[in-house]
Scaffold this motif. Structure first.
Motif, mmCIF file in Angstrom:
data_model
loop_
_atom_site.group_PDB
_atom_site.id
_atom_site.type_symbol
_atom_site.label_atom_id
_atom_site.label_comp_id
_atom_site.label_asym_id
_atom_site.label_seq_id
_atom_site.Cartn_x
_atom_site.Cartn_y
_atom_site.Cartn_z
ATOM 1 N N MET A 38 -70.818 -17.194 31.859
ATOM 2 C CA MET A 38 -71.824 -17.631 30.814
ATOM 3 C C MET A 38 -71.600 -18.693 30.020
ATOM 4 O O MET A 38 -70.406 -19.141 29.567
ATOM 5 C CB MET A 38 -72.031 -16.239 29.993
ATOM 6 C CG MET A 38 -73.132 -16.804 28.849
ATOM 7 S SD MET A 38 -73.265 -15.422 27.822
ATOM 8 C CE MET A 38 -74.035 -14.175 29.116
ATOM 9 N N ARG A 39 -72.489 -19.746 29.829
ATOM 10 C CA ARG A 39 -72.379 -20.969 29.031
ATOM 11 C C ARG A 39 -72.762 -20.769 27.616
ATOM 12 O O ARG A 39 -73.788 -19.962 27.325
ATOM 13 C CB ARG A 39 -73.265 -21.957 29.637
ATOM 14 C CG ARG A 39 -73.178 -23.358 28.759
ATOM 15 C CD ARG A 39 -73.666 -24.502 29.552
ATOM 16 N NE ARG A 39 -72.660 -25.246 29.832
ATOM 17 C CZ ARG A 39 -72.439 -26.836 29.965
ATOM 18 N NH1 ARG A 39 -73.555 -27.368 30.032
ATOM 19 N NH2 ARG A 39 -71.509 -27.135 30.494
ATOM 20 N N ASP A 52 -67.776 -20.601 29.846
ATOM 21 C CA ASP A 52 -68.120 -22.288 29.915
ATOM 22 C C ASP A 52 -68.570 -22.578 28.546
ATOM 23 O O ASP A 52 -69.769 -21.961 28.229
ATOM 24 C CB ASP A 52 -68.868 -22.304 31.055
ATOM 25 C CG ASP A 52 -69.685 -23.784 31.233
ATOM 26 O OD1 ASP A 52 -68.611 -24.644 30.622
ATOM 27 O OD2 ASP A 52 -70.583 -24.220 31.666
ATOM 28 N N VAL A 53 -67.811 -23.579 27.863
ATOM 29 C CA VAL A 53 -68.585 -23.823 26.459
ATOM 30 C C VAL A 53 -68.950 -25.327 26.411
ATOM 31 O O VAL A 53 -68.288 -26.329 26.984
ATOM 32 C CB VAL A 53 -67.193 -23.693 25.732
ATOM 33 C CG1 VAL A 53 -67.492 -24.161 24.164
ATOM 34 C CG2 VAL A 53 -66.714 -22.213 25.833
ATOM 35 N N ASP A 67 -79.579 -24.110 30.034
ATOM 36 C CA ASP A 67 -79.007 -23.350 30.534
ATOM 37 C C ASP A 67 -77.897 -22.603 30.024
ATOM 38 O O ASP A 67 -76.973 -21.883 30.637
ATOM 39 C CB ASP A 67 -78.185 -24.383 31.704
ATOM 40 C CG ASP A 67 -77.278 -25.076 31.291
ATOM 41 O OD1 ASP A 67 -77.128 -25.194 30.284
ATOM 42 O OD2 ASP A 67 -76.366 -25.575 32.198
ATOM 43 N N CYS A 68 -77.809 -22.243 28.718
ATOM 44 C CA CYS A 68 -77.170 -21.619 27.910
ATOM 45 C C CYS A 68 -77.512 -20.211 27.681
ATOM 46 O O CYS A 68 -78.826 -19.934 27.514
ATOM 47 C CB CYS A 68 -76.749 -22.093 26.476
ATOM 48 S SG CYS A 68 -75.961 -23.738 26.561
ATOM 49 N N GLY A 69 -76.555 -19.057 27.404
ATOM 50 C CA GLY A 69 -76.884 -17.707 27.334
ATOM 51 C C GLY A 69 -76.793 -17.342 25.953
ATOM 52 O O GLY A 69 -77.148 -16.457 25.489
ATOM 53 N N GLU A 70 -75.772 -18.306 25.195
ATOM 54 C CA GLU A 70 -75.383 -17.689 23.832
ATOM 55 C C GLU A 70 -75.575 -19.105 23.155
ATOM 56 O O GLU A 70 -75.162 -20.185 23.576
ATOM 57 C CB GLU A 70 -74.169 -17.373 23.838
ATOM 58 C CG GLU A 70 -73.944 -15.984 24.632
ATOM 59 C CD GLU A 70 -72.707 -15.411 24.662
ATOM 60 O OE1 GLU A 70 -72.282 -14.391 24.915
ATOM 61 O OE2 GLU A 70 -71.643 -16.238 24.741
#
Length: 312
Positions: free
Chosen positions: A1-2, A26-27, A63-66
């Motif tokens: 997860m990004r 993934d940050v 494309d980030c989840g958080e």
């Protein structure tokens, strides 16, 4: 997860990014600086971005989840000098983020990093729990609380998965002296310079000092185990006056041949006398509790500041 960390190149952010990477994420870090911060882990992606720019922010978090929002353009001390700037430079970008989170539709969590040290104001009891009255007495605290209110509104009206954390007073390796924020770092800096440390009032203010690594792990716990629409304190439940802090620092600095001289001034009307946070709510939902001892944190921090100031 990004995971996107807005303002992730700063003092708390660099430690948080490390925690997130260690968790396997993934940050992506968004910051206003045109150059990559030196303290930022190489494994993180860095993007220069004014997150008040809606189009740029939309592309960055697509494309980030958080998303974790750490960005803030002022500190409590400077907010008094220009409260309009404090409001205008911080509130509109935060609301823009919440609007983009609403329109994104696929975010699992948005964590808003608020301020446990300022939003409560003068407490009627200690330690402070999340349900206690919020009555901030600084422009900084008022703006932080307003951002919280917007986040909760977007959660209730638009199902934005917003969670709020309220850290107490951060300290630790990497904090810089003389920034207008952080009594411990500034006290250490003045000791190294051979200058007196100013204490306002007989013993100074009482604060809850929580190590930056503990704050980072607390934010991660709120991200993973906290609930949307909830607020979580991140503190230690222990209050220390300025004099207590200096007493704890004294044996550490003396080992390197330094001593502490104190200049006493009258108490300032805009200082909250005492602020100590209960962390029971975060403990209950996630098992989080502070781990870094005060002496360990001070010793590590002193070594870092001493080396940097002597090398510069």
């Amino acid at each position: 997860m990004r995971t996107c960390v807005i303002g992730g190149g700063g003092f708390i952010g660099s430690h948080l990014v490390r925690e997130l990477l260690n968790s396997g994420r993934d940050v992506l870090v968004l910051g206003r600086s045109t150059t990559r911060p030196e303290s930022l882990e190489r494994a993180a992606t860095y993007l220069t971005c004014d997150y008040g720019d809606r189009a740029l922010l939309r592309r960055a978090i697509a494309d980030c989840g958080e998303v974790i929002d750490l960005a803030y353009a002022t500190v409590p001390q400077t907010s008094f000098a220009n409260p309009v700037f404090d409001l205008q430079s911080n509130l509109p970008p935060s609301v823009t983020l919440l609007e983009e989170a609403r329109d994104h539709g696929r975010l699992n969590r948005v964590v808003i990093v608020s301020s446990g040290g300022t939003v409560y104001g003068q407490a009627s009891r200690l330690p402070i729990i999340e349900e206690d009255i919020t009555a901030p007495i600084s422009p900084y605290g008022i703006t932080k609380l307003t951002i919280e209110k917007y986040a909760l509104m977007f959660h209730r009206l638009h199902d934005v998965p917003a969670t709020i954390v309220r850290p107490a007073n951060a300290y630790g390796l990497g904090q810089q002296p003389f920034t207008g924020q952080g009594f411990i770092a500034t006290a250490m800096g003045r000791v190294i310079q051979g200058n007196k440390v100013t204490v306002f009032g007989e013993h100074g203010t009482i604060r809850d000092y929580v190590h930056v690594r503990d704050i980072a792990s607390g934010i991660l716990c709120a991200l993973e185990k906290g609930d949307s629409g909830e607020i979580y304190n991140i503190g230690t439940g222990v209050g220390r006056s300025n004099r207590d802090v200096l007493d704890a620092i004294e044996p550490i600095v003396s080992r390197d041949g330094y001593s502490i001289e104190v200049s006493s001034e009258s108490a300032r009307g805009f200082d909250v006398p005492a602020n100590v946070l209960s962390f029971g709510k975060l403990l209950y939902c996630s098992g989080w509790q502070p781990k870094v001892s005060f002496d360990e944190g001070l010793t590590e921090m002193w070594a870092g500041i001493l080396k940097k100031m002597l090398d510069s």
